[in-house]
Design a protein around this motif. Structure first.
Motif, short mmCIF file in Angstrom:
data_model
loop_
_atom_site.label_atom_id
_atom_site.label_comp_id
_atom_site.label_asym_id
_atom_site.label_seq_id
_atom_site.Cartn_x
_atom_site.Cartn_y
_atom_site.Cartn_z
N ASP A 69 -2.87 59.41 23.32
CA ASP A 69 -2.98 60.23 24.53
C ASP A 69 -2.05 61.44 24.47
OD1 ASP A 69 -0.34 59.41 25.50
OD2 ASP A 69 -1.29 57.49 25.95
N SER A 70 -1.17 61.47 23.46
CA SER A 70 -0.21 62.57 23.33
C SER A 70 -0.04 62.96 21.86
CB SER A 70 1.17 62.16 23.85
OG SER A 70 1.08 61.58 25.12
N VAL A 71 0.12 64.26 21.63
CA VAL A 71 0.40 64.76 20.28
C VAL A 71 1.73 65.50 20.33
CG1 VAL A 71 -0.32 66.42 18.51
CG2 VAL A 71 -2.04 64.99 19.65
N LEU A 72 2.67 65.08 19.49
CA LEU A 72 3.94 65.82 19.37
C LEU A 72 3.86 66.54 18.02
CD1 LEU A 72 6.53 63.14 20.63
CD2 LEU A 72 5.04 64.65 21.94
N HIS A 73 3.65 67.85 18.08
CA HIS A 73 3.34 68.61 16.86
C HIS A 73 4.61 69.26 16.31
CE1 HIS A 73 1.58 71.28 14.04
NE2 HIS A 73 1.71 72.36 14.79
N LEU A 74 5.26 68.57 15.37
CA LEU A 74 6.55 69.04 14.86
C LEU A 74 6.45 69.79 13.54
CD1 LEU A 74 8.65 65.81 15.53
CD2 LEU A 74 8.27 67.74 17.06
N ALA A 75 5.35 69.63 12.80
CA ALA A 75 5.25 70.21 11.45
C ALA A 75 5.41 71.72 11.49
CB ALA A 75 3.91 69.84 10.83
N GLY A 76 6.19 72.26 10.59
CA GLY A 76 6.34 73.72 10.54
C GLY A 76 7.31 74.13 9.45
N ILE A 77 7.25 75.41 9.10
CA ILE A 77 8.15 76.01 8.10
C ILE A 77 9.25 76.74 8.87
CG2 ILE A 77 8.28 77.70 6.19
CD1 ILE A 77 6.38 75.38 5.56
N LEU A 78 10.52 76.56 8.46
CA LEU A 78 11.64 77.17 9.19
C LEU A 78 11.84 78.66 8.83
CD1 LEU A 78 14.29 74.30 9.31
CD2 LEU A 78 12.65 74.98 11.05
N SER A 79 12.80 79.28 9.52
CA SER A 79 12.91 80.75 9.52
C SER A 79 13.16 81.39 8.16
CB SER A 79 14.01 81.17 10.50
OG SER A 79 15.23 80.52 10.17
N ALA A 80 14.20 80.93 7.43
CA ALA A 80 14.55 81.61 6.17
C ALA A 80 13.47 81.33 5.13
CB ALA A 80 15.92 81.14 5.69
N LYS A 81 12.98 80.10 5.09
CA LYS A 81 11.92 79.76 4.14
C LYS A 81 10.66 80.58 4.46
CE LYS A 81 9.98 75.76 1.89
NZ LYS A 81 9.39 74.49 2.26
N GLY A 82 10.39 80.79 5.72
CA GLY A 82 9.23 81.57 6.13
C GLY A 82 9.27 82.99 5.59
N GLU A 83 10.46 83.58 5.53
CA GLU A 83 10.58 84.96 5.03
C GLU A 83 10.30 85.04 3.53
OE1 GLU A 83 10.94 87.76 7.08
OE2 GLU A 83 10.41 86.04 8.32
N GLU A 84 10.46 83.91 2.80
CA GLU A 84 10.18 83.92 1.35
C GLU A 84 8.68 83.95 1.09
OE1 GLU A 84 12.22 80.46 -0.12
OE2 GLU A 84 14.13 81.31 0.52
N ASN A 85 7.91 83.37 1.98
CA ASN A 85 6.45 83.34 1.81
C ASN A 85 5.78 83.43 3.19
OD1 ASN A 85 3.82 82.93 1.09
ND2 ASN A 85 4.24 81.21 -0.29
N PRO A 86 5.73 84.66 3.74
CA PRO A 86 5.25 84.83 5.12
C PRO A 86 3.82 84.35 5.35
CG PRO A 86 6.33 86.83 4.34
CD PRO A 86 6.23 85.93 3.16
N ASN A 87 2.93 84.56 4.34
CA ASN A 87 1.53 84.15 4.55
C ASN A 87 1.42 82.64 4.69
OD1 ASN A 87 0.35 86.62 4.58
ND2 ASN A 87 0.12 86.71 2.35
N PHE A 88 2.17 81.94 3.85
CA PHE A 88 2.15 80.47 3.90
C PHE A 88 2.74 79.99 5.23
CE2 PHE A 88 4.21 76.32 2.82
CZ PHE A 88 3.03 75.60 2.68
N ALA A 89 3.86 80.62 5.64
CA ALA A 89 4.49 80.23 6.91
C ALA A 89 3.53 80.45 8.08
CB ALA A 89 5.78 81.02 7.12
N TRP A 90 2.82 81.57 8.05
CA TRP A 90 1.84 81.86 9.12
C TRP A 90 0.72 80.82 9.12
CZ3 TRP A 90 2.13 85.00 13.16
CH2 TRP A 90 0.95 85.26 13.89
N ASP A 91 0.26 80.49 7.91
CA ASP A 91 -0.84 79.52 7.79
C ASP A 91 -0.43 78.17 8.41
OD1 ASP A 91 -3.33 78.65 7.00
OD2 ASP A 91 -2.64 77.99 5.02
N ILE A 92 0.75 77.67 8.02
CA ILE A 92 1.18 76.36 8.55
C ILE A 92 1.52 76.47 10.04
CG2 ILE A 92 2.95 74.53 8.41
CD1 ILE A 92 1.16 74.56 5.96
N ASN A 93 2.31 77.50 10.39
CA ASN A 93 2.87 77.54 11.75
C ASN A 93 1.88 78.03 12.80
OD1 ASN A 93 5.14 76.73 10.39
ND2 ASN A 93 6.40 78.49 10.91
N VAL A 94 0.91 78.84 12.40
CA VAL A 94 -0.08 79.31 13.38
C VAL A 94 -1.41 78.56 13.20
CG1 VAL A 94 -1.45 81.29 14.16
CG2 VAL A 94 0.99 81.55 13.67
#
Ligand code: AKB
Length: 315
Positions: A69-94
């Motif tokens: 009945d509930s989804v806690l969506h925690l998966a994501g790429i953090l800030s500094a790692k995201g800057e190393e590969n912005p497309n991948f970070a966008w794909d996972i996080n968005v």
């Protein structure tokens, strides 16, 4: 919440939130998911399934078969790692969050989204940052967080989905180290204080960021998800923080327990520039007023507990 699906269960928050939820709702009512098979307590303590959060079809099937009945969506790429590969970070996080929101909508689940102080930017008021203010973040991680805050509001307004969320500050814990964040220095410093008696900070002296000890963060997630919906004016993206300090102040706190502790600096330009784009301290009054946010740990209480727990863990 009665039956809960958690994504990113093996990450820094998930690896502690899942056992915390077991204690409240019963292990058989919490389905932990991640892209990788878990290790440690998560592997044996309760149900687990592999899930790439971009795979909305599989997410929806898991929600249905588990009767979540509930989804806690925690998966994501953090800030500094995201800057190393912005497309991948966008794909996972968005794309990953959109897929999970859709899966939650199909199954009419409540949905938790962890935003961050990273959803703010250089034009945001820095001190006592208001709940509702200019955001304009400048990292891909922050842009994704700000966008998903608004999308969660949209899913509530448009589809009536029970979306709720918090803007997490840097989270400090002794269980699972964070990976690829800007606030990570405030975790590493405790490990090095125990193992080396000194720490070289990648964040410069005088750089203030909001922080919180993990037990307060876990409690905040459950408190918000269990809050009376009629009291929630904001729903998504509540500012929360328990303290704000710079490297000198956390070092001073460590010296109360390890007087010989030494701090020096080798500043990382990427993480320093990210830190400088974030607020110094948040105004958390909306969280206090709307659902009773009330963190227990200040800097010295956290330092004492971190050092005790890490000594047990590392010795
Ligand atoms: C990071 O540093 O990227 C995270 C955060 C503040 O969202 N800990």
């Amino acid at each position: 919440m009665k039956r809960i699906l958690v994504t990113g269960a093996g990450g820094q928050i998930g690896s502690e939130l899942v056992p915390y939820l077991w204690g409240i709702y019963g292990a058989s009512n919490v389905l932990a998911t991640d892209v990788k098979a878990p290790e440690g307590p998560l592997a044996e303590g309760g149900p687990f399934d592999l899930l790439d959060v971009r795979d909305g079809k599989r997410a929806s099937e898991l929600i249905r078969s588990f009767k979540a009945d509930s989804v806690l969506h925690l998966a994501g790429i953090l800030s500094a790692k995201g800057e190393e590969n912005p497309n991948f970070a966008w794909d996972i996080n968005v794309n990953g969050t959109v897929a999970m929101l859709e899966a939650a909508r199909e199954n009419q689940c409540a949905f938790f989204f962890p935003s961050s102080i990273a959803a703010f930017g250089p034009s945001t008021p820095r001190v006592n940052t208001p709940q509702d203010t200019i955001q304009r973040p400048t990292t891909v991680y922050g842009i994704a967080k700000a966008s998903m805050e608004m999308l969660c509001d949209y899913y509530h307004a448009k589809f009536g989905l029970d979306t709720r969320g918090l803007r997490f500050p840097g989270l400090i814990s002794y269980v699972t180290p964070p990976g690829g964040g800007t606030t990570d220095y405030a975790v590493h410093i405790y490990y090095d204080a125990i193992t080396k008696g000194s720490y070289t900070s990648f964040i410069a002296k005088g750089t203030y960021m909001d922080m919180m000890y993990m037990p307060d963060a876990l409690q905040a997630v459950v408190q918000l998800m269990e809050a009376d919906p009629s009291k929630l004016k904001h729903r998504n993206a509540f500012n929360i923080s328990a303290m704000s300090f710079d490297p000198e102040e956390i070092a001073e706190s460590i010296r109360k327990f390890i007087p010989s502790f030494r701090l020096d600096y080798q500043v990382d330009p990427l993480r320093q520039s990210i830190a400088e784009s974030w607020p110094d301290s948040l105004d958390c009054s909306a969280a206090r007023e709307e659902w009773g946010f009330n963190p227990k740990y200040g800097l010295d209480e956290m330092t004492k507990d971190m050092l005790e727990k890490l000594r047990e863990k590392l010795n």
